[in-house]
Design an enzyme around this catalytic site. Structure first.
Site, PDB file in Angstrom:
ATOM      1  N   ASP A   1       6.203  67.477  11.599  1.00 29.78           N
ATOM      2  CA  ASP A   1       6.814  66.719  12.383  1.00 29.78           C
ATOM      3  C   ASP A   1       7.058  66.401  13.971  1.00 29.78           C
ATOM      4  O   ASP A   1       6.695  66.772  14.486  1.00 29.78           O
ATOM      5  CB  ASP A   1       8.361  66.469  11.612  1.00 29.78           C
ATOM      6  CG  ASP A   1       8.829  64.702  11.500  1.00 29.78           C
ATOM      7  OD1 ASP A   1       7.828  63.525  12.063  1.00 29.78           O
ATOM      8  OD2 ASP A   1      10.123  64.418  10.033  1.00 29.78           O
TER       9      ASP A   1
HETATM   10  C1  NOJ Z   1      10.101  61.357  12.083  1.00 33.62           C
HETATM   11  C2  NOJ Z   1       9.727  61.802  11.028  1.00 33.62           C
HETATM   12  O1  NOJ Z   1      10.859  62.292  10.026  1.00 33.62           O
HETATM   13  C3  NOJ Z   1       9.021  61.175   9.267  1.00 33.62           C
HETATM   14  O2  NOJ Z   1       9.356  61.089   8.260  1.00 33.62           O
HETATM   15  C4  NOJ Z   1       7.594  60.440  10.502  1.00 33.62           C
HETATM   16  O3  NOJ Z   1       6.788  60.244   9.551  1.00 33.62           O
HETATM   17  C5  NOJ Z   1       7.575  60.601  11.296  1.00 33.62           C
HETATM   18  N1  NOJ Z   1       8.352  61.089  12.154  1.00 33.62           N
HETATM   19  C6  NOJ Z   1       6.158  60.251  12.203  1.00 33.62           C
HETATM   20  O4  NOJ Z   1       6.574  59.070  12.401  1.00 33.62           O
END
Ligand code: NOJ
Length: 733
Positions: free
Chosen positions: A262
């Site tokens: 993530d």
């Molecule tokens: C953080 C989030 O937890 C995730 O779900 C998301 O896809 C990514 N950032 C990218 O923005």
């Protein structure tokens, strides 16, 4: 057999994909390989970003939403780098791209996987036009805690429902050529206190019974990628969790999907307190086979150094790069890296119709004293539209909307304007505490025959990092409801929110309650159709609605305890003053409330009524290698006046076992259309494997888990919701 023959035969078995990847990999330098493991957000200065791409130091880029810009950057990757490996462009496409569908929790409430698959297909068709080939969804984190803001992004509290919806989304995206990314792997939703990013403690068997099955289902549906979660589970942040990422994902499940971190979840190992510095974080992540680093820069900064120091083997890098190249190969990017630059078509009639139908099916009728559907044929019916969510083009879209344009939203007010209505919002936004407008709404209410109160939460109150400790209606909405109810006029409360809210008092005050979540672009026409009877509500709760926040976590598939609650339990105001310690008994409940929720999982009313016949069981003929199977069926009669959909649910209960089993577990569901006065039979297959669960033993200090079905007595029943226990059939294995 000679070694030579062995080699030849193993080569012969290699697929074209493997041969292509082997060849490419064999020609890549270490720097080029590390570049493929790097995912970049384009907020970098142009020169920096472009130089990185030209040097082959970027494998994927995200958050670009323009075909021309995608092609411009792609040309740098394909035409200006030594090997010409294309970029893959990703985006948070969560519940629609431009056309916005209900938030995933609302999609869960439809219990209609075909509809969700269609929504995903249409979403992919929109997104691909802008060059997006990789969506960061579906989120399949089974969630029991409405305080957690990300409850909005998943399909609710049940592993079977979540698995079904997640797999449908994967199929929908990927059938159109957009890779899905199933997230967040794993155990993210159990954050302590419902606070995002917080620690989770999940026993292995619970992880496997409840939280992992939706990931497995999404991978079985072909999901091309998986995203790590932010949290630390049982002491290991997911990006550095070899048990999850290697033992389970690679060895046990044999998945070859790409595992991406993530956003910065690798470098987060430092603030987590696991690693002293980012270099150590890179080492822990690569050892846990986190394959692509989203925006953390720990791989670009430290992998080469770690290899030079002999702490990481190049073969570890190779297996990660292989996954990145595989995803690109499967998307056809090596053959077709560019996207047509035609004017994109968004908000097509087909997409808007699907968004409207999804919104209609996601709305749950929680209460109805008969006021709904509104009799709009009545020549003088005077409707007051009020509440802070009646005309909020942006808010009705919900969380995680970057590309859906509010000006395309159709609000409830806009559609109701075709009738004899008055409009007085009362409050201007959901947190508004200024009560000046309430008096005006009350004055208008006094002249109306029926009040439609559009209450709820703005979009910003749910989603990532948007957790709430208090899940009552925000602002002065409760006071507004008091004032509206005091007029004596019937109030229909429509809730547009990102989570279940604790609305017990308002439910009592209202004549009817329709829970709509954030319904997306077409929420207005969808709600209009339901409120006026042109569509019949069929949504059912995908998650338990608590009465008060102190009941959380509250979910239907809980264990009974050794001392289940008395019915009714002695509540705080009934306890005799000065009574002795144990005189009011010992059972499992709270002094302020029984264990019953406000609304149970799987619950939803209709404008019609359904009568369930008894559940019938037949043993299926024994199928070699497939174990024992049963056919469970039941006849459902539509006893009311409206043709309607009903969601029939199959539940089981294991009465005793090696370990304690839940009071009930959903094993299947079917949404079936039944014309008024007619009956339909729903039929489910139940196998002994579906009755199995993960067992655990810590005997003699040796810990092990295994999947098994117990020889035991089971009860099985088909019902309209998780609370209604129709007469079960008994089953002995
Ligand atoms: C953080 C989030 O937890 C995730 O779900 C998301 O896809 C990514 N950032 C990218 O923005």
């Amino acid at each position: 057999m000679s070694l030579c023959v062995l080699l030849v035969s193993s080569c012969a078995k290699k697929s074209a994909e493997d041969r292509f990847i082997d060849d490419l990999l064999s020609r890549m330098t270490l720097e080029e390989k590390i570049g493929q493991m790097n995912q970049l957000d384009p907020s970098y200065e142009s020169e920096v970003k472009e130089a990185l791409i030209r040097e082959g130091r970027v494998g994927s880029i995200f958050n670009i939403v323009d075909a021309k810009e995608v092609n411009r950057l792609q040309r740098m990757a394909v035409e200006e780098t030594r090997l010409g490996i294309p970029l893959v462009v990703a985006r948070d496409v969560i519940h629609g791209y431009h056309t916005i569908y209900p938030i995933p929790l609302g999609q869960g409430a439809t219990w209609n996987p075909e509809l969700i698959e269609q929504a995903a297909q249409l979403t992919a068709r929109e997104a691909i036009q802008d060059g997006i080939r990789w969506a960061f969804s579906p989120m399949v984190d089974v969630a029991h805690d409405p305080r957690w803001g990300r409850v909005a992004e998943g399909y609710g509290e049940d592993p079977v429902l979540t698995s079904t919806m997640g797999a449908a989304t994967v199929r929908g995206y990927q059938s159109q050529g957009m890779a899905a990314c199933v997230k967040h792997f794993a155990g993210y939703s159990v954050s302590e206190g419902g606070r995002d990013y917080n620690t989770t403690w999940i026993p292995e068997v619970q992880l496997r019974d409840i939280y992992l099955p939706p990931f497995k289902a999404a991978l079985d549906a072909g999901a091309m990628s998986v995203m790590c979660s932010f949290n630390n589970m049982n002491g290991f942040p997911s990006s550095a969790n070899p048990h999850l990422n290697i033992d389970i994902l690679r060895h046990e499940w044999q998945s070859d999907a790409l595992l991406v971190s993530d956003w910065g979840s690798g470098s987060d190992l430092v603030p987590h307190g696991m690693c002293a510095d980012k270099k150590d974080a890179a080492l822990r992540c690569i050892n846990a086979r986190m394959e692509m680093d989203m925006e953390g820069n720990i791989y670009t900064d430290y992998l080469a150094e770690l290899i030079a120091e002999g702490k990481v083997k190049e073969s570890q890098i190779d297996e990660c790069v292989r996954s990145v190249l595989r995803l690109k190969y499967r998307l056809g990017l090596f053959d077709n890296p560019y996207v047509p630059e035609d004017e994109p078509t968004f908000y097509s009639d087909e997409a808007l119709a699907a968004a409207q139908q999804t919104a209609e099916e996601s709305a749950i009728l929680l209460k109805n004293d008969g006021i709904l559907p509104l009799n709009i044929q009545h020549p003088t019916l005077n409707i007051l539209i009020t509440g802070p969510l009646a005309d909020q083009k942006k808010e009705q879209l919900g969380t995680w909307v970057f590309d859906g344009q509010p000006e395309h939203s159709v609000t409830p007010l806009e559609v109701f304007r075709s009738l004899n209505i008055s409009y007085e919002p009362g409050l201007t936004y959901s947190r508004d505490k200024n009560k000046a407008g309430i008096a005006k709404a009350v004055a208008a209410a006094k002249k109306a025959d029926v009040i439609l109160f559009f209450a709820g939460e703005e979009a910003i109150l749910s989603g990532e990092a948007r957790c709430r400790a208090d899940i009552n209606l925000p602002g002065a909405q409760a006071e507004m409801m008091d004032a509206l109810a005091a007029t004596g006029k019937p109030v229909v409360m429509i809730v547009m929110a990102g989570r279940p809210l604790t609305i017990g008092k308002q439910v009592e005050q209202a004549a009817a309650v329709l829970y709509a979540f954030h319904g997306g672009t077409m929420a207005g026409p969808a709600l209009f159709n339901i409120l006026t009877g042109q569509a019949v509500p069929s949504g059912k709760t995908p998650i338990t609605f608590p009465k008060m926040v102190g009941q959380i976590p509250l979910y239907y598939n809980r264990h009974n305890t050794g001392r289940p609650s008395y019915d009714p339990p002695m509540l705080i105001d009934s306890i005799p003053i000065g009574c002795p310690q144990f005189s009011i008994g010992q059972s499992s409940y709270w002094l302020e409330t029984p264990t019953e929720p406000l609304f149970p999982f799987g619950f939803g009313l209709s404008y019609t009524t359904f009568e369930y016949g008894s559940t019938r069981i037949d043993t299926l003929p024994f199928r070699e290698g497939q174990g024992v199977g049963y056919s469970l069926s039941c006849s459902i009669t539509n006893t009311g006046k409206y043709d309607a959909y009903e969601v029939a649910q199959l539940y089981t209960h294991q009465k005793s076992g090696y370990m304690v089993r839940p009071l009930k577990e959903l094993k299947g569901f079917e949404k079936v259309y039944i014309p008024a006065g007619e009956s339909r039979t729903v039929t489910f297959t139940l196998t002994d494997e579906q009755l199995g669960y993960w067992h655990e033993s810590h005997h003699d200090f040796a810990s092990k888990v295994w999947f098994e079905t117990d020889s035991a007595d089971y009860e099985v029943w088909i019902a309209p919701d998780s609370r209604c226990q129709t007469t079960p059939v008994q089953l002995t294995l």
